[in-house]
Scaffold this motif. Structure first.
Motif, PDB file in Angstrom:
ATOM      1  N   LEU A   1       0.880  -1.435  -0.036  1.00  0.00           N
ATOM      2  CA  LEU A   1       0.027   0.047  -0.285  1.00  0.00           C
ATOM      3  C   LEU A   1       1.155   0.840  -0.156  1.00  0.00           C
ATOM      4  O   LEU A   1       1.073   1.679  -0.375  1.00  0.00           O
ATOM      5  N   ALA A   2       1.997   1.501   0.775  1.00  0.00           N
ATOM      6  CA  ALA A   2       2.897   2.479   1.085  1.00  0.00           C
ATOM      7  C   ALA A   2       3.463   2.536  -0.543  1.00  0.00           C
ATOM      8  O   ALA A   2       3.560   4.038  -0.927  1.00  0.00           O
ATOM      9  N   ARG A   3       3.856   1.311  -1.222  1.00  0.00           N
ATOM     10  CA  ARG A   3       4.139   1.544  -3.043  1.00  0.00           C
ATOM     11  C   ARG A   3       3.594   2.632  -3.614  1.00  0.00           C
ATOM     12  O   ARG A   3       3.701   3.688  -4.302  1.00  0.00           O
ATOM     13  N   ARG A   4       2.016   2.007  -3.324  1.00  0.00           N
ATOM     14  CA  ARG A   4       0.960   2.621  -3.949  1.00  0.00           C
ATOM     15  C   ARG A   4       0.954   4.537  -3.533  1.00  0.00           C
ATOM     16  O   ARG A   4       0.399   4.535  -4.591  1.00  0.00           O
ATOM     17  N   VAL A   5       1.416   4.644  -2.484  1.00  0.00           N
ATOM     18  CA  VAL A   5       0.491   5.408  -1.787  1.00  0.00           C
ATOM     19  C   VAL A   5       1.760   6.311  -2.345  1.00  0.00           C
ATOM     20  O   VAL A   5       1.111   8.369  -2.695  1.00  0.00           O
ATOM     21  N   GLY A   6       2.751   6.118  -2.232  1.00  0.00           N
ATOM     22  CA  GLY A   6       4.007   7.499  -2.690  1.00  0.00           C
ATOM     23  C   GLY A   6       4.267   7.814  -1.899  1.00  0.00           C
ATOM     24  O   GLY A   6       3.277   8.464  -0.581  1.00  0.00           O
ATOM     25  N   LEU A   7       5.273   9.295  -2.403  1.00  0.00           N
ATOM     26  CA  LEU A   7       5.043  10.140  -1.064  1.00  0.00           C
ATOM     27  C   LEU A   7       4.038  11.346  -1.071  1.00  0.00           C
ATOM     28  O   LEU A   7       4.138  11.552   0.228  1.00  0.00           O
ATOM     29  N   ALA A   8       2.822  11.076  -1.914  1.00  0.00           N
ATOM     30  CA  ALA A   8       1.953  12.253  -1.385  1.00  0.00           C
ATOM     31  C   ALA A   8       0.845  11.454  -0.350  1.00  0.00           C
ATOM     32  O   ALA A   8      -0.153  11.990   0.204  1.00  0.00           O
ATOM     33  N   GLY A   9       1.308  10.402   0.586  1.00  0.00           N
ATOM     34  CA  GLY A   9       0.059   9.656   1.314  1.00  0.00           C
ATOM     35  C   GLY A   9       0.616   9.177   2.149  1.00  0.00           C
ATOM     36  O   GLY A   9       2.348   9.523   2.067  1.00  0.00           O
ATOM     37  N   CYS A  10       0.433   8.369   3.109  1.00  0.00           N
ATOM     38  CA  CYS A  10       1.119   7.558   3.925  1.00  0.00           C
ATOM     39  C   CYS A  10       0.354   6.456   4.100  1.00  0.00           C
ATOM     40  O   CYS A  10      -1.245   6.038   4.449  1.00  0.00           O
ATOM     41  N   VAL A  11       0.723   5.174   4.911  1.00  0.00           N
ATOM     42  CA  VAL A  11       0.073   4.193   5.801  1.00  0.00           C
ATOM     43  C   VAL A  11       0.405   4.006   6.985  1.00  0.00           C
ATOM     44  O   VAL A  11       1.623   3.864   7.181  1.00  0.00           O
ATOM     45  N   LEU A  12      -0.584   3.881   7.544  1.00  0.00           N
ATOM     46  CA  LEU A  12      -0.606   2.974   9.098  1.00  0.00           C
ATOM     47  C   LEU A  12      -0.745   1.424   9.621  1.00  0.00           C
ATOM     48  O   LEU A  12      -1.928   1.760   9.318  1.00  0.00           O
ATOM     49  N   ALA A  13      -0.232   1.271   9.346  1.00  0.00           N
ATOM     50  CA  ALA A  13      -0.514  -0.181  10.185  1.00  0.00           C
ATOM     51  C   ALA A  13      -0.565  -0.728  11.701  1.00  0.00           C
ATOM     52  O   ALA A  13       0.380  -0.367  11.981  1.00  0.00           O
ATOM     53  N   THR A  14      -1.944  -0.602  12.070  1.00  0.00           N
ATOM     54  CA  THR A  14      -2.062  -1.447  13.176  1.00  0.00           C
ATOM     55  C   THR A  14      -1.949  -2.378  13.683  1.00  0.00           C
ATOM     56  O   THR A  14      -3.129  -2.920  12.694  1.00  0.00           O
ATOM     57  N   VAL A  15      -1.444  -2.940  14.820  1.00  0.00           N
ATOM     58  CA  VAL A  15      -1.506  -4.342  14.717  1.00  0.00           C
ATOM     59  C   VAL A  15      -1.357  -5.489  16.849  1.00  0.00           C
ATOM     60  O   VAL A  15      -1.262  -3.855  17.360  1.00  0.00           O
ATOM     61  N   VAL A  16      -1.672  -5.831  16.904  1.00  0.00           N
ATOM     62  CA  VAL A  16      -1.762  -6.443  18.805  1.00  0.00           C
ATOM     63  C   VAL A  16      -0.338  -6.720  18.611  1.00  0.00           C
ATOM     64  O   VAL A  16       0.168  -7.067  19.500  1.00  0.00           O
ATOM     65  N   ASP A  17       0.453  -7.339  17.284  1.00  0.00           N
ATOM     66  CA  ASP A  17       2.180  -7.668  17.905  1.00  0.00           C
ATOM     67  C   ASP A  17       3.092  -7.145  16.871  1.00  0.00           C
ATOM     68  O   ASP A  17       2.519  -6.974  15.686  1.00  0.00           O
ATOM     69  N   VAL A  18       3.732  -6.318  16.911  1.00  0.00           N
ATOM     70  CA  VAL A  18       4.543  -5.385  16.022  1.00  0.00           C
ATOM     71  C   VAL A  18       5.495  -5.933  16.245  1.00  0.00           C
ATOM     72  O   VAL A  18       6.629  -5.698  14.466  1.00  0.00           O
ATOM     73  N   THR A  19       6.051  -6.963  16.084  1.00  0.00           N
ATOM     74  CA  THR A  19       7.543  -7.788  15.956  1.00  0.00           C
ATOM     75  C   THR A  19       7.479  -8.273  14.472  1.00  0.00           C
ATOM     76  O   THR A  19       8.571  -7.873  14.034  1.00  0.00           O
ATOM     77  N   PHE A  20       6.690  -8.842  13.990  1.00  0.00           N
ATOM     78  CA  PHE A  20       6.670  -9.047  12.502  1.00  0.00           C
ATOM     79  C   PHE A  20       7.065  -8.330  11.776  1.00  0.00           C
ATOM     80  O   PHE A  20       7.467  -8.297  10.642  1.00  0.00           O
ATOM     81  N   LEU A  21       5.936  -7.311  12.122  1.00  0.00           N
ATOM     82  CA  LEU A  21       6.381  -5.882  11.064  1.00  0.00           C
ATOM     83  C   LEU A  21       7.648  -5.012  11.108  1.00  0.00           C
ATOM     84  O   LEU A  21       8.262  -4.406  10.324  1.00  0.00           O
ATOM     85  N   ARG A  22       8.277  -4.800  12.383  1.00  0.00           N
ATOM     86  CA  ARG A  22       8.897  -4.433  13.082  1.00  0.00           C
ATOM     87  C   ARG A  22      10.184  -5.204  12.137  1.00  0.00           C
ATOM     88  O   ARG A  22      11.642  -4.401  11.701  1.00  0.00           O
ATOM     89  N   GLU A  23      10.150  -6.335  12.332  1.00  0.00           N
ATOM     90  CA  GLU A  23      11.718  -7.182  11.636  1.00  0.00           C
ATOM     91  C   GLU A  23      11.670  -6.938  10.146  1.00  0.00           C
ATOM     92  O   GLU A  23      12.427  -7.886   9.756  1.00  0.00           O
ATOM     93  N   ALA A  24      10.732  -6.932   9.567  1.00  0.00           N
ATOM     94  CA  ALA A  24      10.523  -6.666   7.978  1.00  0.00           C
ATOM     95  C   ALA A  24      11.327  -5.577   7.967  1.00  0.00           C
ATOM     96  O   ALA A  24      11.909  -5.435   6.282  1.00  0.00           O
TER      97      ALA A  24
END
Length: 99
Positions: A5-28
């Motif tokens: 999604l972030a690649r689709r919106v580029g610099l014109a937008g922003c993406v917020l991923a909300t999760v109950v466990d941030v480990t997986f996303l932060r390790e990416a």
């Protein structure tokens, strides 16, 4: 999904991923989107108005879906879109019977 999604919106937008466990996303290691610790079924909606609220295979794990759906709806700006992807384990294909 958030990186896509972030690649689709580029610099014109922003993406917020909300999760109950941030480990997986932060390790990416992908820094193209923001990550927030958030329980969609229990916590208030994150601040801001969003064009898209997306949940992929989330509601199956929520103890109560109604609060989660309300929270998603509260995050949308007028004209925003909810996108909910779910799976029904009862409708999946079963293996062919063996003799």
């Amino acid at each position: 999904m958030p990186a896509w999604l972030a690649r689709r919106v580029g610099l014109a937008g922003c993406v917020l991923a909300t999760v109950v466990d941030v480990t997986f996303l932060r390790e990416a290691g992908d820094l193209s989107f923001e990550v927030a610790l958030h329980d969609i079924g229990a916590d208030p909606a994150p601040p801001g108005a969003f064009d898209l609220a997306h949940a992929r295979l989330v509601l199956e794990h929520a103890p109560s879906r109604d609060p989660a759906l309300r929270t998603m709806a509260q995050t949308l700006r007028p004209g925003g879109w909810p996108l909910i992807e779910s799976a029904d384990p009862h409708s999946s294909l079963s293996p062919a019977p063996t003799r």
